[in-house]
Design a protein around this motif. Structure first.
Motif, PDB file in Angstrom:
ATOM      1  N   TRP A   1     -19.415   9.837  50.950  1.00 23.31           N
ATOM      2  CA  TRP A   1     -19.538   8.379  50.976  1.00 23.31           C
ATOM      3  C   TRP A   1     -18.915   7.748  49.738  1.00 23.31           C
ATOM      4  O   TRP A   1     -18.446   6.616  49.788  1.00 23.31           O
ATOM      5  CB  TRP A   1     -20.996   7.954  51.133  1.00 23.31           C
ATOM      6  CG  TRP A   1     -21.888   8.282  49.967  1.00 23.31           C
ATOM      7  CD1 TRP A   1     -22.603   9.422  49.776  1.00 23.31           C
ATOM      8  CD2 TRP A   1     -22.161   7.436  48.840  1.00 23.31           C
ATOM      9  NE1 TRP A   1     -23.296   9.360  48.594  1.00 23.31           N
ATOM     10  CE2 TRP A   1     -23.058   8.152  48.004  1.00 23.31           C
ATOM     11  CE3 TRP A   1     -21.738   6.162  48.461  1.00 23.31           C
ATOM     12  CZ2 TRP A   1     -23.526   7.624  46.804  1.00 23.31           C
ATOM     13  CZ3 TRP A   1     -22.218   5.644  47.262  1.00 23.31           C
ATOM     14  CH2 TRP A   1     -23.097   6.356  46.453  1.00 23.31           C
ATOM     15  N   LEU A   2     -18.882   8.472  48.618  1.00 24.34           N
ATOM     16  CA  LEU A   2     -18.195   7.978  47.423  1.00 24.34           C
ATOM     17  C   LEU A   2     -16.686   8.110  47.584  1.00 24.34           C
ATOM     18  O   LEU A   2     -15.936   7.164  47.331  1.00 24.34           O
ATOM     19  CB  LEU A   2     -18.657   8.746  46.189  1.00 24.34           C
ATOM     20  CG  LEU A   2     -19.979   8.343  45.536  1.00 24.34           C
ATOM     21  CD1 LEU A   2     -20.300   9.279  44.377  1.00 24.34           C
ATOM     22  CD2 LEU A   2     -19.921   6.900  45.043  1.00 24.34           C
ATOM     23  N   ALA A   3     -16.245   9.311  47.982  1.00 31.14           N
ATOM     24  CA  ALA A   3     -14.805   9.566  48.099  1.00 31.14           C
ATOM     25  C   ALA A   3     -14.159   8.647  49.132  1.00 31.14           C
ATOM     26  O   ALA A   3     -13.051   8.143  48.923  1.00 31.14           O
ATOM     27  CB  ALA A   3     -14.572  11.030  48.468  1.00 31.14           C
ATOM     28  N   ASP A   4     -14.857   8.400  50.244  1.00 29.76           N
ATOM     29  CA  ASP A   4     -14.276   7.592  51.319  1.00 29.76           C
ATOM     30  C   ASP A   4     -14.207   6.112  50.974  1.00 29.76           C
ATOM     31  O   ASP A   4     -13.545   5.342  51.670  1.00 29.76           O
ATOM     32  CB  ASP A   4     -15.088   7.777  52.606  1.00 29.76           C
ATOM     33  CG  ASP A   4     -14.947   9.188  53.174  1.00 29.76           C
ATOM     34  OD1 ASP A   4     -14.011   9.898  52.771  1.00 29.76           O
ATOM     35  OD2 ASP A   4     -15.786   9.573  54.004  1.00 29.76           O
ATOM     36  N   ASN A   5     -14.901   5.714  49.929  1.00 30.29           N
ATOM     37  CA  ASN A   5     -14.893   4.306  49.534  1.00 30.29           C
ATOM     38  C   ASN A   5     -14.213   4.070  48.188  1.00 30.29           C
ATOM     39  O   ASN A   5     -14.407   3.033  47.555  1.00 30.29           O
ATOM     40  CB  ASN A   5     -16.331   3.768  49.498  1.00 30.29           C
ATOM     41  CG  ASN A   5     -16.930   3.607  50.876  1.00 30.29           C
ATOM     42  OD1 ASN A   5     -16.619   2.653  51.578  1.00 30.29           O
ATOM     43  ND2 ASN A   5     -17.761   4.560  51.285  1.00 30.29           N
ATOM     44  N   GLY A   6     -13.411   5.047  47.770  1.00 33.95           N
ATOM     45  CA  GLY A   6     -12.633   4.877  46.547  1.00 33.95           C
ATOM     46  C   GLY A   6     -13.438   4.993  45.274  1.00 33.95           C
ATOM     47  O   GLY A   6     -12.992   4.546  44.212  1.00 33.95           O
ATOM     48  N   LEU A   7     -14.613   5.627  45.333  1.00 34.48           N
ATOM     49  CA  LEU A   7     -15.495   5.698  44.159  1.00 34.48           C
ATOM     50  C   LEU A   7     -15.664   7.122  43.637  1.00 34.48           C
ATOM     51  O   LEU A   7     -16.567   7.384  42.844  1.00 34.48           O
ATOM     52  CB  LEU A   7     -16.864   5.107  44.511  1.00 34.48           C
ATOM     53  CG  LEU A   7     -16.856   3.634  44.955  1.00 34.48           C
ATOM     54  CD1 LEU A   7     -18.243   3.214  45.388  1.00 34.48           C
ATOM     55  CD2 LEU A   7     -16.338   2.743  43.836  1.00 34.48           C
ATOM     56  N   GLU A   8     -14.786   8.022  44.053  1.00 33.52           N
ATOM     57  CA  GLU A   8     -14.886   9.411  43.597  1.00 33.52           C
ATOM     58  C   GLU A   8     -14.758   9.504  42.077  1.00 33.52           C
ATOM     59  O   GLU A   8     -15.336  10.382  41.440  1.00 33.52           O
ATOM     60  CB  GLU A   8     -13.805  10.265  44.271  1.00 33.52           C
ATOM     61  CG  GLU A   8     -13.886  11.743  43.956  1.00 33.52           C
ATOM     62  CD  GLU A   8     -12.882  12.559  44.746  1.00 33.52           C
ATOM     63  OE1 GLU A   8     -12.955  13.791  44.683  1.00 33.52           O
ATOM     64  OE2 GLU A   8     -12.031  11.961  45.426  1.00 33.52           O
ATOM     65  N   TRP A   9     -14.016   8.575  41.475  1.00 36.59           N
ATOM     66  CA  TRP A   9     -13.808   8.599  40.031  1.00 36.59           C
ATOM     67  C   TRP A   9     -15.134   8.457  39.281  1.00 36.59           C
ATOM     68  O   TRP A   9     -15.280   9.018  38.183  1.00 36.59           O
ATOM     69  CB  TRP A   9     -12.824   7.516  39.617  1.00 36.59           C
ATOM     70  CG  TRP A   9     -13.319   6.111  39.790  1.00 36.59           C
ATOM     71  CD1 TRP A   9     -13.222   5.330  40.900  1.00 36.59           C
ATOM     72  CD2 TRP A   9     -13.990   5.321  38.799  1.00 36.59           C
ATOM     73  NE1 TRP A   9     -13.790   4.108  40.679  1.00 36.59           N
ATOM     74  CE2 TRP A   9     -14.264   4.071  39.401  1.00 36.59           C
ATOM     75  CE3 TRP A   9     -14.363   5.535  37.470  1.00 36.59           C
ATOM     76  CZ2 TRP A   9     -14.913   3.042  38.724  1.00 36.59           C
ATOM     77  CZ3 TRP A   9     -15.011   4.524  36.783  1.00 36.59           C
ATOM     78  CH2 TRP A   9     -15.286   3.300  37.406  1.00 36.59           C
ATOM     79  N   ILE A  10     -16.085   7.738  39.836  1.00 44.18           N
ATOM     80  CA  ILE A  10     -17.389   7.587  39.180  1.00 44.18           C
ATOM     81  C   ILE A  10     -18.095   8.934  39.107  1.00 44.18           C
ATOM     82  O   ILE A  10     -18.680   9.290  38.080  1.00 44.18           O
ATOM     83  CB  ILE A  10     -18.250   6.554  39.935  1.00 44.18           C
ATOM     84  CG1 ILE A  10     -17.599   5.181  39.872  1.00 44.18           C
ATOM     85  CG2 ILE A  10     -19.667   6.517  39.369  1.00 44.18           C
ATOM     86  CD1 ILE A  10     -18.326   4.114  40.666  1.00 44.18           C
TER      87      ILE A  10
END
Length: 272
Positions: A225-234
């Motif tokens: 859910w993070l990776a698919d919404n562009g938040l993997e960097w967090i």
């Protein structure tokens, strides 16, 4: 084929479905093909023995570096295939009103690649990461794909142009793998590929970043859910703050400002 071009350094090329087409960001052509099609295209090059094809990826960090490192920029521009491995690249394409490339991340495609190579009896060589990591990644791939031919492994901790560097080239040539996965981090991996492409006895040189860390299990993947919404960097910043803070906390704002500047130039040229 049709080409939409402008004075802001951005181009979108529309091609047939077979060709895929590209979108250019910072003058770097990014393939628009679907991940499955790209994997089939890349593996089709194996066995040709017509010289090494160069496959590379871009994300916000790599694109940032390409603006500061001419050798990296040239390597990307002259690669045989460049694909999107970062949500920031997709956002940049949207900001520039370009065709948005599919995201193809290594921790996902490596399993498809292994399956295709196992079926076609193609061999791979894993080069990069800390000592021992590539070997651990190879062992894990073998557990899932026992007939996969892994020609060899080697860590990525050596200086470009050193005697150790030359021994790595000699080892690869002695084993003659069909595909070499190069995971040294950017820009070292791209520079290594550029410098040695003409002397390596292989068909594909593919830069893969930190792929072996993920495959070996040493570094966990972000929740979907993070990776698919562009938040993997967090997630990556949270688990590796000392290594990643500069890339994300400083690099991300720089990337956004560069994209916005180019997007403004694109709009001005379009209405000019």
């Amino acid at each position: 084929m049709s080409v939409i071009d402008d004075a802001a350094g951005f181009t979108t090329t529309r091609a047939t479905a077979h060709e895929g087409g590209t979108s250019k960001i910072f003058d770097i052509p990014i393939d628009l093909g679907r991940p499955a099609d790209l994997l089939e295209r890349i593996t089709s090059w194996a066995g040709e023995r017509r010289g090494a094809r160069r496959v590379m990826y871009v994300n916000a960090h790599v694109l940032n570096q390409s603006q500061e490192n001419p050798e990296l920029h040239d390597a990307l521009v002259n690669a045989d295939l460049v694909y999107c491995d970062g949500y920031g690249v997709r956002l940049a394409a949207k900001a520039m009103e370009a065709e948005v490339p599919h995201r193809m991340t290594g921790a996902d495609w490596v399993w498809g690649l292994s399956s295709l190579c196992e079926t076609a009896e193609l061999s791979i060589y894993l080069l990069g990461s800390d000592p021992g990591v590539a070997a651990e990644a190879a062992e894990r791939l073998h557990r899932w794909y026992p007939r996969l031919r892994i020609a060899g492994t080697h860590h990525g901790y050596f200086e470009l142009g050193s005697e150790h560097d030359q021994r790595v080239v000699e080892d690869i040539n002695a084993r003659r793998p069909d595909i070499v996965l190069v995971g040294m981090g950017s820009p070292k991996q791209e520079q290594w590929v550029q410098r040695h492409a003409d002397e390596l006895d292989t068909d594909v040189l593919w830069t893969v970043g930190a792929l072996f860390d993920y495959v070996s299990g040493r570094v966990p993947r972000a929740p979907a859910w993070l990776a698919d919404n562009g938040l993997e960097w967090i997630f990556r910043l949270a688990i590796e703050p000392n290594r990643m803070w500069r890339r994300y906390l400083l690099g991300n704002p720089v990337f956004v400002s560069r994209v916005m500047a180019q997007a403004r130039g694109h709009r001005h040229a379009a209405h000019g």
